[in-house]
Design an enzyme around this catalytic site. Structure first.
Site, PDB file in Angstrom:
ATOM      1  N   ASP A 153      76.439  11.801 119.612  1.00  0.00           N
ATOM      2  CA  ASP A 153      76.869  12.059 120.986  1.00  0.00           C
ATOM      3  C   ASP A 153      76.994  13.568 121.206  1.00  0.00           C
ATOM      4  O   ASP A 153      77.175  14.330 120.254  1.00  0.00           O
ATOM      5  CB  ASP A 153      78.245  11.420 121.248  1.00  0.00           C
ATOM      6  CG  ASP A 153      78.185   9.904 121.168  1.00  0.00           C
ATOM      7  OD1 ASP A 153      77.078   9.346 121.316  1.00  0.00           O
ATOM      8  OD2 ASP A 153      79.249   9.289 120.956  1.00  0.00           O
TER       9      ASP A 153
HETATM   10  N1  URA Z   1      79.420   6.889 116.759  1.00  0.00           N
HETATM   11  C1  URA Z   1      79.807   7.413 117.925  1.00  0.00           C
HETATM   12  O1  URA Z   1      80.613   6.822 118.647  1.00  0.00           O
HETATM   13  N2  URA Z   1      79.284   8.590 118.307  1.00  0.00           N
HETATM   14  C2  URA Z   1      78.431   9.288 117.531  1.00  0.00           C
HETATM   15  O2  URA Z   1      78.003  10.370 117.917  1.00  0.00           O
HETATM   16  C3  URA Z   1      78.027   8.731 116.318  1.00  0.00           C
HETATM   17  C4  URA Z   1      78.543   7.533 115.935  1.00  0.00           C
END
Ligand code: URA
Length: 239
Positions: free
Chosen positions: A103
């Site tokens: 993310d």
């Molecule tokens: N899980 C998440 O919620 N976000 C990420 O970036 C990676 C794994």
């Protein structure tokens, strides 16, 4: 890249000539005779020989990046800086892309390559590449959280996850730290898992992806090329 494409690209011969060479058992990969052109091959990771002579082709590149928050795991984006923007001009190659996604607000380990099929293969459920994250949340993680994650979290929308391994590092009423190991890669998986337990993730950092580990001395926003030992690890995904 497919072995036949790789041989064509290296100037070994036309499509038909390459087919004939394969059929007449003139091609080896790491010493093994190969007859199928559809096999995935990488001259950077394997020794490809035709009639006993090594085939030379510009090898794909492999980088391990410590992604900062605020940067998107994409090749291009109209609004935000991308992980590819963090790669210096001299290290840029056509077709560079990140293997998987973090993310925008997540930090940590991301592999970047121009080896086309590798990402698809590493993310395929068949390989179960484990991912390890350091997590901070806005609430109390009680001991029962360990069993909650081990039994396979069910998201609030009903989706069931594979068992995950949770280690609680510290726990206070409004702030806890933990390390979690998961074997899948569902969208926002870690955040949704903690939400199902009843707390919100306030910080997330990936520290391992399969056998690849983020070292403490790789600054956020920096990257390095994979070592030859690490490149050997990638070979298993080409079979
Ligand atoms: N899980 C998440 O919620 N976000 C990420 O970036 C990676 C794994």
């Amino acid at each position: 890249m497919r072995l036949d494409k790789c041989l064509e690209k290296a100037g070994v011969g036309s499509r038909n000539q390459v087919k004939k060479l394969l059929k007449s058992q003139q091609v080896t990969v790491d010493g093994r005779l190969v007859r199928s052109g559809s096999q995935i091959a990488d001259p950077g990771l394997q020794v490809i020989e035709v009639c006993g002579k090594q085939v030379m082709l510009e090898a794909p590149v492999y980088y391990l990046l410590n992604k900062p928050a605020g940067v998107v795991s994409a090749v291009s984006d109209v609004q935000h800086q991308t992980v590819i923007d963090l790669i210096a001009e001299k290290d840029r190659r056509a077709g560079l892309y990140p293997i998987g996604r973090l993310d925008r607000d997540t930090e940590g380990l991301l592999l970047i390559t121009n080896n086309g099929p590798l990402g698809f293969r590493m993310l395929h459920p068949k390989y179960h590449v484990d991912k390890v994250y350091d997590v901070e949340v806005n609430g109390f993680l009680a001991e029962d959280a360990v069993a909650f994650f081990r039994e396979g979290v069910r998201f609030l929308d009903g989706t069931k996850c594979q068992p995950a391994v949770l280690e609680i590092v510290s726990a206070e009423e409004t702030f806890s730290r933990a390390r979690i190991r998961i074997s899948e890669g569902k969208f926002h998986q870690v955040k949704k898992m903690f939400l199902a337990y009843g707390v919100k993730v306030t910080y997330l950092k990936r520290i391992a992806f399969g056998d690849f580990v983020l070292e403490d001395d790789l600054p956020v926003g920096s990257y390095r090329t994979l070592t030859s030992t690490e490149k050997k690890i990638l070979k298993q995904y080409l079979d």
